[in-house]
Design a protein around this motif. Structure first.
Motif, PDB file in Angstrom:
ATOM      1  N   ASP A 118       0.819  -1.214   0.000  1.00  0.00           N
ATOM      2  CA  ASP A 118       0.000   0.000   0.000  1.00  0.00           C
ATOM      3  C   ASP A 118       0.851   1.262   0.000  1.00  0.00           C
ATOM      4  O   ASP A 118       0.582   2.208  -0.739  1.00  0.00           O
ATOM      5  CB  ASP A 118      -0.922   0.021   1.243  1.00  0.00           C
ATOM      6  N   GLU A 119       1.887   1.223   0.826  1.00  0.00           N
ATOM      7  CA  GLU A 119       2.757   2.395   0.911  1.00  0.00           C
ATOM      8  C   GLU A 119       3.471   2.609  -0.420  1.00  0.00           C
ATOM      9  O   GLU A 119       3.523   3.732  -0.937  1.00  0.00           O
ATOM     10  CB  GLU A 119       3.771   2.183   2.044  1.00  0.00           C
ATOM     11  N   ALA A 120       3.993   1.510  -0.983  1.00  0.00           N
ATOM     12  CA  ALA A 120       4.723   1.599  -2.244  1.00  0.00           C
ATOM     13  C   ALA A 120       3.808   2.152  -3.332  1.00  0.00           C
ATOM     14  O   ALA A 120       4.195   2.993  -4.149  1.00  0.00           O
ATOM     15  CB  ALA A 120       5.245   0.227  -2.642  1.00  0.00           C
ATOM     16  N   ARG A 121       2.570   1.703  -3.306  1.00  0.00           N
ATOM     17  CA  ARG A 121       1.599   2.132  -4.301  1.00  0.00           C
ATOM     18  C   ARG A 121       1.311   3.626  -4.175  1.00  0.00           C
ATOM     19  O   ARG A 121       1.271   4.351  -5.163  1.00  0.00           O
ATOM     20  CB  ARG A 121       0.326   1.313  -4.082  1.00  0.00           C
ATOM     21  N   LYS A 122       1.172   4.065  -2.926  1.00  0.00           N
ATOM     22  CA  LYS A 122       0.872   5.478  -2.683  1.00  0.00           C
ATOM     23  C   LYS A 122       2.018   6.365  -3.186  1.00  0.00           C
ATOM     24  O   LYS A 122       1.796   7.356  -3.887  1.00  0.00           O
ATOM     25  CB  LYS A 122       0.667   5.686  -1.162  1.00  0.00           C
ATOM     26  N   ILE A 123       3.239   5.952  -2.846  1.00  0.00           N
ATOM     27  CA  ILE A 123       4.399   6.745  -3.247  1.00  0.00           C
ATOM     28  C   ILE A 123       4.545   6.726  -4.771  1.00  0.00           C
ATOM     29  O   ILE A 123       4.799   7.763  -5.398  1.00  0.00           O
ATOM     30  CB  ILE A 123       5.670   6.192  -2.556  1.00  0.00           C
ATOM     31  N   ALA A 124       4.343   5.541  -5.368  1.00  0.00           N
ATOM     32  CA  ALA A 124       4.486   5.419  -6.821  1.00  0.00           C
ATOM     33  C   ALA A 124       3.470   6.326  -7.519  1.00  0.00           C
ATOM     34  O   ALA A 124       3.810   7.055  -8.462  1.00  0.00           O
ATOM     35  CB  ALA A 124       4.290   3.969  -7.242  1.00  0.00           C
ATOM     36  N   LEU A 125       2.232   6.302  -7.043  1.00  0.00           N
ATOM     37  CA  LEU A 125       1.193   7.127  -7.673  1.00  0.00           C
ATOM     38  C   LEU A 125       1.526   8.612  -7.556  1.00  0.00           C
ATOM     39  O   LEU A 125       1.368   9.376  -8.512  1.00  0.00           O
ATOM     40  CB  LEU A 125      -0.166   6.834  -7.040  1.00  0.00           C
ATOM     41  N   ALA A 126       2.009   9.008  -6.375  1.00  0.00           N
ATOM     42  CA  ALA A 126       2.358  10.414  -6.174  1.00  0.00           C
ATOM     43  C   ALA A 126       3.451  10.838  -7.148  1.00  0.00           C
ATOM     44  O   ALA A 126       3.384  11.921  -7.752  1.00  0.00           O
ATOM     45  CB  ALA A 126       2.810  10.623  -4.732  1.00  0.00           C
ATOM     46  N   ASN A 127       4.445   9.976  -7.324  1.00  0.00           N
ATOM     47  CA  ASN A 127       5.559  10.326  -8.201  1.00  0.00           C
ATOM     48  C   ASN A 127       5.161  10.272  -9.673  1.00  0.00           C
ATOM     49  O   ASN A 127       5.645  11.064 -10.486  1.00  0.00           O
ATOM     50  CB  ASN A 127       6.758   9.426  -7.930  1.00  0.00           C
ATOM     51  N   LEU A 128       4.278   9.322 -10.007  1.00  0.00           N
ATOM     52  CA  LEU A 128       3.803   9.269 -11.392  1.00  0.00           C
ATOM     53  C   LEU A 128       3.007  10.533 -11.715  1.00  0.00           C
ATOM     54  O   LEU A 128       3.031  11.035 -12.828  1.00  0.00           O
ATOM     55  CB  LEU A 128       2.943   8.022 -11.612  1.00  0.00           C
ATOM     56  N   GLU A 129       2.330  11.049 -10.688  1.00  0.00           N
ATOM     57  CA  GLU A 129       1.588  12.288 -10.893  1.00  0.00           C
ATOM     58  C   GLU A 129       2.547  13.445 -11.130  1.00  0.00           C
ATOM     59  O   GLU A 129       2.321  14.294 -11.976  1.00  0.00           O
ATOM     60  CB  GLU A 129       0.711  12.531  -9.669  1.00  0.00           C
ATOM     61  N   LYS A 130       3.658  13.431 -10.374  1.00  0.00           N
ATOM     62  CA  LYS A 130       4.672  14.484 -10.543  1.00  0.00           C
ATOM     63  C   LYS A 130       5.191  14.558 -11.974  1.00  0.00           C
ATOM     64  O   LYS A 130       5.488  15.619 -12.482  1.00  0.00           O
ATOM     65  CB  LYS A 130       5.865  14.203  -9.615  1.00  0.00           C
ATOM     66  N   VAL A 131       5.342  13.370 -12.616  1.00  0.00           N
ATOM     67  CA  VAL A 131       5.891  13.362 -13.979  1.00  0.00           C
ATOM     68  C   VAL A 131       4.768  13.332 -15.018  1.00  0.00           C
ATOM     69  O   VAL A 131       5.020  13.176 -16.207  1.00  0.00           O
ATOM     70  CB  VAL A 131       6.842  12.170 -14.206  1.00  0.00           C
ATOM     71  N   GLY A 132       3.522  13.428 -14.561  1.00  0.00           N
ATOM     72  CA  GLY A 132       2.396  13.501 -15.487  1.00  0.00           C
ATOM     73  C   GLY A 132       2.056  12.183 -16.152  1.00  0.00           C
ATOM     74  O   GLY A 132       1.597  12.138 -17.288  1.00  0.00           O
ATOM     75  N   MET A 133       2.307  11.075 -15.475  1.00  0.00           N
ATOM     76  CA  MET A 133       2.035   9.762 -16.088  1.00  0.00           C
ATOM     77  C   MET A 133       0.999   8.964 -15.303  1.00  0.00           C
ATOM     78  O   MET A 133       0.852   7.766 -15.503  1.00  0.00           O
ATOM     79  CB  MET A 133       3.343   8.948 -16.191  1.00  0.00           C
TER      80      MET A 133
END
Lengths: 249, 539
Positions: A118-133
């Protein structure tokens, strides 16, 4: 840009030989926390090899690499932890072909940093949002354009919360119209205080973003300084000649 | 380094096979004394001495490891012996060339297979007193130009043959001017060759001609035993029971039993056997005839189905187990060389061992491996493994050797960038392998794995050497009993084709599934956030 005086990474008299060919003769450089450093120079001069040695993708033939004052080439040093702290973005993106976008950004966190799913998913989503993906999380790497892949690769790297992020010619393999989207992501990253070492041929970008620049040629650092020094007052003839190629364009 | 490895490997292979072959017939297995069963080895394909049937009618006895039964003159003799020794007769169906190894390795107690006690065989095993005297004939077609031969010289120019590994074959030399053809595996093959005209005749015992005539009246037997100048040793004109050398007690007992069967009784047994031979429906039922396929299905349907089952079992278990062996070996062989010295030597040694395994099992025919392992293990370690189990093990390790290299290739050919990207995230070698490299490598290897499965379905037919009743073995049995060679083998090939075709389709579907959907739906994603930042990043 925030700068402290703490030296986070230091290369000391690094040498690297492939067979008979000595690619790195003597590379010494210091990177401070929060610094944006770019490495420029002619092809075959040793830029990428320097970067790959920092990440230990190549084993240096001689010399030392100090991370927070500790020599990472020591026998007992935990290299996997070190590598997790020193992220890398590759020229060819090298996303994991067997995983979708989201899983690409999660796998390292789960396996190396032992974060929960869950944590990994949250962080991944946040970072994917940062790069617009964030809209492409279910896509396979092969379904994305080069620029999109490289943005995911950046998200994958920053999801590990690295202390230093290495970029190995991140835009060289891209079609011209995609270079901009990747560079703008990198510019955004630079404002977050992340330490970055970038090997690039994008001179305008380097000039704009760098705190410090290194000109590497024939396996040595021929010149270093801030962008103004290198671009406007080069001390070394080679530097001047190399940069003139770009300024004439 | 590489070429030296290969040399060592080759040397070991040669040494291994030398040791095994040179010990055949020397090491002996102690007879199991009171296991209650009397295991009798025979071809069960040599009428009227022995044959295979699908029911136990006429007092047939079960064949070990199958649901079929054996009957014939040999079986009747075996039953008399079994009765007197208070042991239940079980037939071990074995190809002619496998009879002696079956006995010396302890897979069988007796050979009762119409075998002549030649001096050469007597070196390896003991023989009882003869249980039948035979006369020899040349079997030819009625309309053959040799059909009226009166002397040994009348066969000039005739193309003759006999069964491989029998004394009959040497007799052809006495027929002056006859052209000796290569020896054949079994009587079924010789009958077919005679009918199709590739040979003019073959030498056999008179009983063979009697049984052949029952299915094909157009053949003629020319007795040669009494022709002037025909010489034959007493051993060659009799048949006796073979017993392993150390088994002296059993030899004595069997001889005692044989002494109680008078000649008249033996003749009666042979006549009964000949009358009980399996016949095709065409000769047994007059008038209404079923189409060939239907009648074969009625008679042998169960056998064919169990043959298909066995073939599929061998191929699928072999491929799956072989895949895991291959995966294991492939992974070990791609572990990077360790830095410390002791570990480096250890890993070199393991790698060397694995390459020996691969070279040996890729470099020798599976048929030979089967014979060496099945009979060899019994001979050296006195372990009598079940033939189906042996077959499964052999197919698995053979497939493993092939797949090890295929999977190693798949691992190596995964782009370097995938390794590097995983390393850069700080993954260990194992994490890189399991989560990144292997899923891609296996996907890329899938076509080769499918191929290996298909090859296994076909190649398990060589396991008939250890008498595993897979599809081809069943086909041979049916062909030799119906004498319909062409239709039988055509049907068997059709079945093989259906099996391989179906499996190819199934694997293609799996491949397609692994390839993933080419289209993806943006709207189907769990998170839908189109932020201003996103738009900016795209500019």
């Amino acid at each position: 840009m925030t700068e402290s005086n703490e030296t986070i990474l230091s290369l000391q008299h690094l040498q690297k030989t492939f067979g008979q060919h000595q690619v790195l003769r003597d590379i010494s450089l210091n990177i401070k926390k929060g610094e944006i450093a770019t490495i420029i120079g002619p092809s075959g001069g040793g830029k990428s090899t320097t970067l790959r040695c920092i990440n230990l993708l190549e084993e240096p033939t001689a010399g030392e690499i100090h991370f927070h004052g500790e020599n990472v080439l020591e026998q007992n040093y935990n290299r996997n932890i070190y590598r997790a702290k020193v992220g890398m973005v590759f020229q060819q993106f090298d996303l994991f072909e067997n995983k979708n976008v989201l899983a690409n950004c999660m796998v390292g966190q789960e396996l190396v940093l032992k974060r929960s799913k869950d944590e990994a998913r949250k962080i991944a989503l946040a970072n994917l949002e940062k790069v617009g993906m964030e809209q492409y999380i279910n896509a396979r790497p092969s379904q994305l354009s080069g620029g999109q892949q490289q943005r995911v690769a950046i998200a994958r790297a920053i999801s590990m919360d690295p202390e230093i992020l290495l970029f190995d010619e991140p835009t060289s393999a891209l079609d011209p119209e995609m270079v901009g989207e990747v560079l703008s992501v990198m510019k955004n990253l630079a404002t977050t205080g992340l330490t970055m070492i970038i090997v690039t041929h994008e001179m305008a970008f380097a000039k704009e973003i760098s705190d410090k620049m290194f000109f590497i040629s024939d396996g040595v650092i021929a010149e270093q300084g801030n962008p103004d020094q290198l671009f406007n007052h080069p001390q070394n003839e080679k530097t001047a000649k190399f940069l003139s190629n770009f300024q004439n364009n | 380094m590489k070429s030296r490895n290969k040399w060592i490997t080759a040397l070991i292979t040669v040494m291994l096979s030398f040791i095994i072959t040179s010990n055949f017939g020397i090491t002996q297995v102690d007879a199991k004394k009171d296991d209650g069963e009397l295991k009798v080895a025979m071809e069960a394909n040599y009428q009227p001495y022995n044959w295979t049937q699908t029911t136990d009618k006429n007092g047939a006895v079960p064949i070990e490891g199958s649901r079929t039964y054996a009957n014939g003159y040999d079986v009747k003799i075996a039953k008399i012996i079994g009765k007197q020794l208070h042991r239940k007769v079980v037939v071990v169906k074995t190809e002619w060339d496998g009879l002696l190894p079956a006995l010396t390795s302890g897979k069988a107690d007796l050979i009762i297979a119409g075998m002549s006690p030649t001096a050469e065989r007597a070196k390896a095993i003991n023989f009882t007193k003869p249980y039948r005297n035979s006369t020899f004939v040349v079997i030819t077609k009625v309309n053959s130009k040799y059909a009226n031969a009166k002397t040994l010289n009348d066969f000039k120019g005739a193309k003759l043959t006999a069964q491989q590994g029998t004394s009959h074959y040497a007799l052809i030399k006495q027929l002056k001017g006859a052209k000796r053809q290569p020896a054949m595996r079994d009587f079924a093959a010789m009958r077919q060759s005679l009918i199709s005209g590739t040979i003019d005749g073959y030498i056999a015992e008179d009983t063979e001609s009697t049984s052949f005539k029952m299915v094909d009246p157009d053949i003629k037997a020319i007795p040669i035993s009494k022709m002037a100048g025909f010489r034959i040793s007493k051993e060659d004109s009799t048949t006796a029971i073979g017993i392993a050398k150390p088994n002296k007690d059993l030899l004595k007992q069997v001889n005692q039993v044989l002494a109680t069967i008078p000649n008249s009784e033996r003749t009666k047994l042979m006549t009964t056997a000949i009358s009980q031979q399996p016949k095709t429906d065409e000769t047994s039922k007059k008038g209404k005839q079923d189409p060939w396929l239907v009648s074969v299905w009625k008679q042998f349907g169960g056998m064919i189905l169990s043959g298909i089952g066995m073939t599929l079992l061998l191929a699928s278990v072999g491929t799956i187990a072989g895949f895991f062996i291959g995966l294991f070996v492939g992974i070990i062989r791609t572990i990077p060389t360790p830095t410390s010295r002791g570990k480096r030597w250890f890993s070199k040694f393991i790698n060397w061992l694995l390459s020996v395994y691969i070279e040996v099992f890729r470099g020798t025919p599976m048929m030979v491996q089967a014979a060496v392992i099945y009979y060899g293990i019994a001979q050296f370690w006195h372990i009598n493994i079940d033939r189906t189990l042996a077959a499964l093990v052999i197919v698995s390790i053979n497939t493993g050797a092939y797949l090890a290299e295929i999977i190693r290739g798949g691992i190596i050919s995964t782009p370097e960038g995938q390794f590097e990207a995983a390393s850069a995230l700080g993954m260990t070698h194992n994490q890189r392998m399991w989560h990144i490299i292997l899923p891609q490598a296996i996907k890329n290897c899938l076509p080769s794995i499918t191929n290996e499965f298909i090859v296994n379905i076909k190649d398990t037919s060589v396991l008939s050497i250890i008498s595993v009743s897979e599809l081809f073995f069943v086909g041979t049995t049916i062909a030799s009993q119906t004498f319909k060679f062409f239709p039988t083998y055509l049907t068997i090939s059709a079945i093989y084709l259906i099996l391989t075709f179906t499996i190819t389709r199934i694997f293609n579907l799996i491949e397609k599934h692994l390839q993933g959907n080419k289209n993806y739906n943006l709207m189907a994603n769990q998170v839908q956030v189109g932020t201003a930042q996103d738009m900016e990043a795209k500019k």
